[in-house]
Design a protein around this motif. Structure first.
Motif, short mmCIF file in Angstrom:
data_model
loop_
_atom_site.label_atom_id
_atom_site.label_comp_id
_atom_site.label_asym_id
_atom_site.label_seq_id
_atom_site.Cartn_x
_atom_site.Cartn_y
_atom_site.Cartn_z
N ILE A 7 0.94 -1.12 -0.04
CA ILE A 7 0.22 0.09 0.06
C ILE A 7 0.92 1.09 0.48
N ASN A 8 2.06 1.67 0.95
CA ASN A 8 2.69 2.37 1.27
C ASN A 8 3.50 2.90 -0.24
N VAL A 9 3.90 1.56 -0.57
CA VAL A 9 4.82 1.61 -1.97
C VAL A 9 4.67 1.66 -3.16
N LYS A 10 4.01 0.41 -3.69
CA LYS A 10 3.16 1.14 -4.58
C LYS A 10 1.68 1.43 -4.84
N ALA A 11 0.81 0.81 -3.74
CA ALA A 11 -0.18 1.92 -3.63
C ALA A 11 -0.48 3.89 -3.94
N SER A 12 0.73 4.40 -3.01
CA SER A 12 0.31 5.49 -2.43
C SER A 12 2.39 6.24 -3.24
N GLY A 13 2.90 5.21 -3.54
CA GLY A 13 4.47 6.30 -3.40
C GLY A 13 5.27 6.42 -2.89
N ALA A 14 5.18 5.89 -1.39
CA ALA A 14 5.94 6.74 -0.79
C ALA A 14 7.42 5.52 -0.72
N ARG A 15 8.30 6.81 -0.47
CA ARG A 15 9.61 5.37 -0.45
C ARG A 15 10.59 6.40 0.80
N THR A 16 10.54 6.21 1.70
CA THR A 16 11.07 7.27 2.93
C THR A 16 10.79 6.81 4.24
N ARG A 17 11.59 7.22 5.00
CA ARG A 17 11.29 6.28 6.35
C ARG A 17 9.91 7.30 6.54
N ILE A 18 10.06 8.33 6.44
CA ILE A 18 8.41 8.96 6.72
C ILE A 18 7.53 8.99 6.77
N SER A 19 6.60 8.25 5.87
CA SER A 19 5.68 7.47 5.76
C SER A 19 5.52 6.06 6.72
N THR A 20 6.42 5.87 7.14
CA THR A 20 6.77 4.51 7.77
C THR A 20 6.37 5.41 9.12
N PHE A 21 7.23 6.30 9.40
CA PHE A 21 6.72 6.71 11.09
C PHE A 21 5.55 7.65 11.30
N LEU A 22 4.87 7.96 10.18
CA LEU A 22 3.55 8.36 10.18
C LEU A 22 3.03 7.78 10.05
N ALA A 23 3.06 6.54 9.81
CA ALA A 23 2.21 5.19 9.96
C ALA A 23 2.00 4.56 11.32
N GLY A 24 2.67 4.88 11.72
CA GLY A 24 2.78 4.51 13.62
C GLY A 24 1.88 5.58 14.25
N VAL A 25 2.72 7.06 13.76
CA VAL A 25 1.49 7.99 14.42
C VAL A 25 0.47 8.01 14.44
#
Length: 507
Positions: free
Chosen positions: A299-317
């Motif tokens: 979902i993060n990489v393919k569907a949303s196009g995210a590439r950095t640790r920011i998306s991982t961190f914000l997913a938890g937050v």
């Protein structure tokens, strides 16, 4: 350095796309990371609750684990944009421990599993990934896609009929919207649209809130109430070790998949010990442990196009904010929306090229067999570790079988120094699979009194080959014939000098 294109939009290398600093300087890319993290957080909530139920623990343990795993791995992990949280693979491993000894022993096992992962990571276990063939990797990906789809089927059985048109609408959005615009992640649009429709129209369908009670407080320090004795260690040790191996395998396989999708390299050793750190933090905050999640990562990489640790961190937050602060809003999200998102993830994850008739016709049958075996075992057991293990085993057997048939033995009879001599030239790699047939390649009774076995084009790899050569020479001597073995390279000669005559004929 960014390169300007004709449209004056900066073009970045894959490595630059992973840079947090570069992303913070680009509002467009930062928006992608933020929205990606939000979509992942929304998808994580029902998944974490479901995995908690599988493990036999309170939903808070799964939700807290997803928060702490995501936030911690964002800092210590080796694969940017990969999502770690509570997972079904880990839930299946720990469920028997929870049932027999309770939550405190579970938390102790999670902490011990984290310690194991740190030790395994620092000892270089990640380097074993090079021994996983591509066909196993393809089978792993396809099996995950099937498991993701299968996990959504129960949400579509025995539900109000309105769930089906709502799910269909969500599927139209997630598949169709990217063809019109990628400004906003299609999964997020589907979730918001279906939530508004069901709330405003007062449509009664299953929601996230039906999955379990959401926590209303932040996670806090948790020390497991277990006796620090050898008996406790004996109880939790097998579960912790299994959890460590399953978690590392799923995480490293997922990291390799993301590497391929993003055309970048990850630090798998760092990811391995980083998973351990994340599990220790998770254990001491009362979480059930976890590892990388293929579905949410896609979902993060393919569907949303995210590439950095920011998306991982914000997913938890975002996950923590959604369940603690906005629990009332999140609880009314219809499950139909999340089911549609996960079906899309399943479709996007599956390697459709691998089952195309042209590909199957072109691919060696052994490669296809390895892929199919990996898929069948993984889907049948719902255990990625077992599926990949069987896939690697089948690949090894097929490889050994294939290589064994590459060994050739050519026989010539010439007059050497006044003696009629049979010369055998052995060509190929000799090991347990190929050397077993070597014994049958010689004409023991028909050969003249002098025999030469020329090994210049071969290599001896194991004791089975040495034993086969011993058996051959003994057979010739039993027929009263003189046999010489020549042409061994240095490594093969050293092995034969060390083991020759000490293994027993035919052993």
């Amino acid at each position: 350095m960014a390169v300007k294109t004709a449209g004056d939009a900066p073009a970045y290398t894959p490595e630059q796309l992973q840079s947090v600093r570069q992303t913070l300087k680009s509002p467009r890319r930062l928006k992608t990371e933020v929205l990606g993290g939000l979509v992942v957080a929304l998808a994580l909530i029902p998944e974490a609750i479901a995995f908690s139920i599988i493990a036999g623990v309170d939903p808070r343990l799964g939700l807290f684990a997803s928060f702490t795993m995501a936030v911690t791995i964002a800092f210590v992990g080796g694969r940017p944009a990969m999502i770690s949280a509570a997972t079904g693979a880990v839930a299946l491993v720990i469920a028997p421990l929870v049932k027999s000894h309770g939550v405190d022993y579970l938390i102790a096992a999670v902490v011990l599993a984290g310690i194991f992962q740190i030790v395994l990571g620092l000892s270089g276990v990640a380097r074993l990934m090079r021994f996983i063939p591509r066909s196993v990797m393809v089978g792993f990906v396809n099996a995950l896609a099937i498991l993701i789809f299968m996990s959504q089927v129960p949400e579509l059985i025995g539900v109000p009929w309105l769930v089906y048109p709502l799910a269909a609408l969500a599927l139209v959005i997630v598949f169709g919207l990217p063809k019109l615009t990628t400004a906003v992640p299609a999964p997020l649009v589907a979730i918001v649209a279906l939530t508004l429709i069901t709330v405003l129209a007062s449509i009664a369908v299953p929601t996230v809130g039906d999955k379990g009670e959401l926590p209303d407080s932040l996670p806090s320090l948790f020390i497991p109430n277990v006796p620090f004795t050898l008996e406790t260690l004996q109880i939790i040790f097998p579960f912790a070790l299994a959890m460590a191996f399953v978690g590392l395998l799923e995480s490293l396989m997922t990291a390799k998949l993301v590497d391929d999708i993003t055309d970048t390299r990850s630090h798998k050793t760092r990811e391995a010990w980083g998973q351990g750190v994340a599990n220790i933090v998770t254990g001491f905050t009362g979480g059930m442990g976890g590892c990388a999640m293929i579905g949410q990562t896609m979902i993060n990489v393919k569907a949303s196009g995210a590439r950095t640790r920011i998306s991982t961190f914000l997913a938890g937050v975002f996950l923590l904010i959604l369940v603690v602060v906005l629990g009332g809003v999140v609880s009314v999200i219809p499950m139909a929306a999340l089911v549609a998102v996960m079906i899309f993830v399943s479709w996007a994850t599956f390697d459709w090229h691998s089952i195309h008739p042209r590909t199957l016709k072109m691919m060696p049958k052994s490669e296809t067999l390895v892929m199919v075996a990996t898929v069948i075992v993984t889907v049948a057991t719902h255990n990625l570790a077992i599926g990949v293990g069987v896939g690697v085993l089948v690949a090894m057997v097929m490889f050994a079988r294939r290589v064994a048939h590459f060994v050739t033995v050519e026989r010539t009879v010439n007059n050497v120094e006044g003696h009629e001599t049979a010369t055998y030239t052995v060509n190929g790699e000799l090991f347990f699979a190929s050397s077993n047939d070597l014994y049958t390649q010689f004409e023991y009774a028909l050969d003249p009194e002098h025999v030469v076995i020329d090994m210049y084009a071969s290599h001896l790899w194991d004791a089975s080959t040495i034993a086969a050569l011993d058996a051959i020479t003994e057979k010739y001597r039993a027929h009263g014939k003189d046999v010489k073995i020549i042409g061994l390279n240095d490594a093969s000669l050293t092995m034969r000098e060390r083991l020759g005559g000490k293994l027993g004929a035919g052993s």
